[in-house]
Design a protein around this motif. Structure first.
Motif, mmCIF file in Angstrom:
data_model
loop_
_atom_site.group_PDB
_atom_site.id
_atom_site.type_symbol
_atom_site.label_atom_id
_atom_site.label_comp_id
_atom_site.label_asym_id
_atom_site.label_seq_id
_atom_site.Cartn_x
_atom_site.Cartn_y
_atom_site.Cartn_z
ATOM 1 N N PHE A 19 2.213 -1.613 6.234
ATOM 2 C CA PHE A 19 3.128 -0.541 5.123
ATOM 3 C C PHE A 19 2.397 -0.878 3.879
ATOM 4 O O PHE A 19 1.804 -1.994 3.682
ATOM 5 N N TYR A 20 2.765 0.111 3.115
ATOM 6 C CA TYR A 20 2.375 0.107 1.788
ATOM 7 C C TYR A 20 3.478 0.100 0.755
ATOM 8 O O TYR A 20 4.803 0.500 1.233
ATOM 9 N N ILE A 21 3.372 -0.390 -0.544
ATOM 10 C CA ILE A 21 4.405 -0.401 -1.336
ATOM 11 C C ILE A 21 4.246 0.638 -2.369
ATOM 12 O O ILE A 21 2.988 0.543 -3.081
ATOM 13 N N ASP A 22 4.888 1.542 -2.784
ATOM 14 C CA ASP A 22 4.752 2.807 -3.698
ATOM 15 C C ASP A 22 3.270 3.284 -3.460
ATOM 16 O O ASP A 22 2.487 3.269 -4.623
ATOM 17 N N PRO A 26 -0.985 9.644 0.760
ATOM 18 C CA PRO A 26 0.117 9.727 1.977
ATOM 19 C C PRO A 26 -0.308 8.676 3.004
ATOM 20 O O PRO A 26 -1.668 8.388 3.430
ATOM 21 N N VAL A 27 0.703 7.868 3.549
ATOM 22 C CA VAL A 27 0.478 6.829 4.580
ATOM 23 C C VAL A 27 1.551 6.935 5.597
ATOM 24 O O VAL A 27 2.658 7.922 5.303
ATOM 25 N N GLU A 28 1.437 6.130 6.563
ATOM 26 C CA GLU A 28 2.529 6.111 7.435
ATOM 27 C C GLU A 28 3.904 5.641 7.287
ATOM 28 O O GLU A 28 5.022 6.087 7.098
ATOM 29 N N GLY A 43 4.679 13.191 0.981
ATOM 30 C CA GLY A 43 3.605 13.111 2.105
ATOM 31 C C GLY A 43 3.753 11.858 2.964
ATOM 32 O O GLY A 43 2.884 12.089 4.167
ATOM 33 N N ASN A 44 4.294 10.889 2.713
ATOM 34 C CA ASN A 44 4.624 9.659 3.617
ATOM 35 C C ASN A 44 5.308 10.058 4.624
ATOM 36 O O ASN A 44 6.435 10.879 4.693
#
Length: 333
Positions: A19-22, A26-28, A43-44
């Protein structure tokens, strides 16, 4: 040992949790610190944030986003990684994100301030091995006066304007700063007249149960007599606009940490500048780093090179990191 968080072209990434923070691309899975546009982007596929940020994310990104909220200190598991949210004090719902993998804890603080404004929550220093800090006002010249003194100055300014037959207009970012102004000036008994961008955020927070003072949306039909005995609050983008002309004669006050530097108010054709910021000042940044007990610090947006170098010179391993944060209106006024 693999780092708990890494810095990528898409944002701050947790390899173990995927996962990504901020993220700024666009990511899952996106874990969000707060609802300002440079930290919460469209867009996430999935969003995770503090419970108080949920309605604000839906306001900014749309009601149909897939979003989950968590309470303060509540733990959430993603692929075996433990995540928890802790108050950042930046604005309503703003959080620091603590990520723990195999006994190693990293904290991504997003944006934060250490003085309790009465509305955004008490900032909570979080003990961790590695701390990621902003540095928006990471210079020794930025030292905030107590909030009570700043609001006292605003009240006196409003009184002086009334005595001179002028309407009072305060400029502050529509989500966060505007609510802080109204919450802390409501005891004056003045009517609050607000721009549409502030009205939308205000209505969202009222529906979410926040105890905020009533406001009146400014429209073409708003009677001029309503401007008297009122405080107009508008976003910085309205400065020198045709929208402003309806309030003449008026006095314009800009509410921003950048007003600490002489000349910035004049540059914006403002009559007054109030150095009130929703970010930590130099002492707040240094104090927070110390309280985390972090063995390593990564410094993001703002005067990152200055803060990182200062920490290094004082025995704290620190590194400057380039990010896409810091594009909100707070950084432009």
């Amino acid at each position: 040992m693999q780092p708990v968080l890494t810095f990528t072209d898409s944002g701050i990434y947790c390899p173990a949790g995927d996962f990504y923070i901020d993220p700024w691309k666009p990511v899952e899975r996106a874990v969000i610190t707060h609802a300002h546009a440079d930290h919460a982007r469209l867009g996430n596929q999935k969003y995770l944030c503090s419970k108080d940020s949920v309605p604000l994310l839906q306001l900014r990104l749309g009601q149909d986003i897939a979003v989950q909220g968590a309470g303060w200190g509540e733990t959430v598991q993603i692929n075996g990684v433990t995540i928890s949210f802790h108050p950042a004090g930046h604005m309503i719902g703003s959080a620091q994100v603590k990520v723990t993998v195999g006994g190693q804890s990293w904290v991504a603080s997003g944006d934060y301030k250490t003085e309790n404004d009465g509305l955004s929550g008490e900032f909570e220093p979080v003990r961790c091995h590695v701390f990621i800090t902003e540095s928006t006002f990471g210079l020794p010249i930025y030292h905030w006066r107590p909030q009570a003194a700043l609001f006292g100055d605003m009240e006196n300014w409003v009184k002086e304007n009334e005595a001179a037959g002028k309407n009072s207009i305060l400029l502050g970012y529509s989500l966060g700063k505007a609510q802080r102004l109204m919450y802390n000036l409501q005891h004056t008994g003045k009517r609050f007249l607000v721009h549409g961008a502030i009205y939308n955020a205000h209505e969202t927070l009222l529906k979410a149960g926040w105890n905020l003072p009533p406001v009146e949306l400014i429209t073409q039909e708003t009677p001029k007599e309503h401007f008297k005995n009122s405080i107009v609050i508008a976003p910085p983008s309205t400065a020198d606009s045709t929208w402003m002309r309806r309030f003449a004669p008026y006095s314009l006050g800009v509410c921003s940490g950048w007003m600490q530097v002489r000349g910035n108010a004049r540059r914006l054709n403002a009559d007054a500048g109030f150095a009130i910021s929703d970010h930590a000042d130099w002492k707040g940044l240094l104090g927070t780093v110390k309280e985390t007990g972090a063995e390593k610090v990564f410094v993001t947006h703002g005067f990152s090179s200055v803060l990182a170098r200062y920490l290094q010179e004082n025995g704290i391993p620190a590194e400057e990191i380039k990010t896409a944060y810091g594009t909100e209106e707070e950084t432009t006024v």
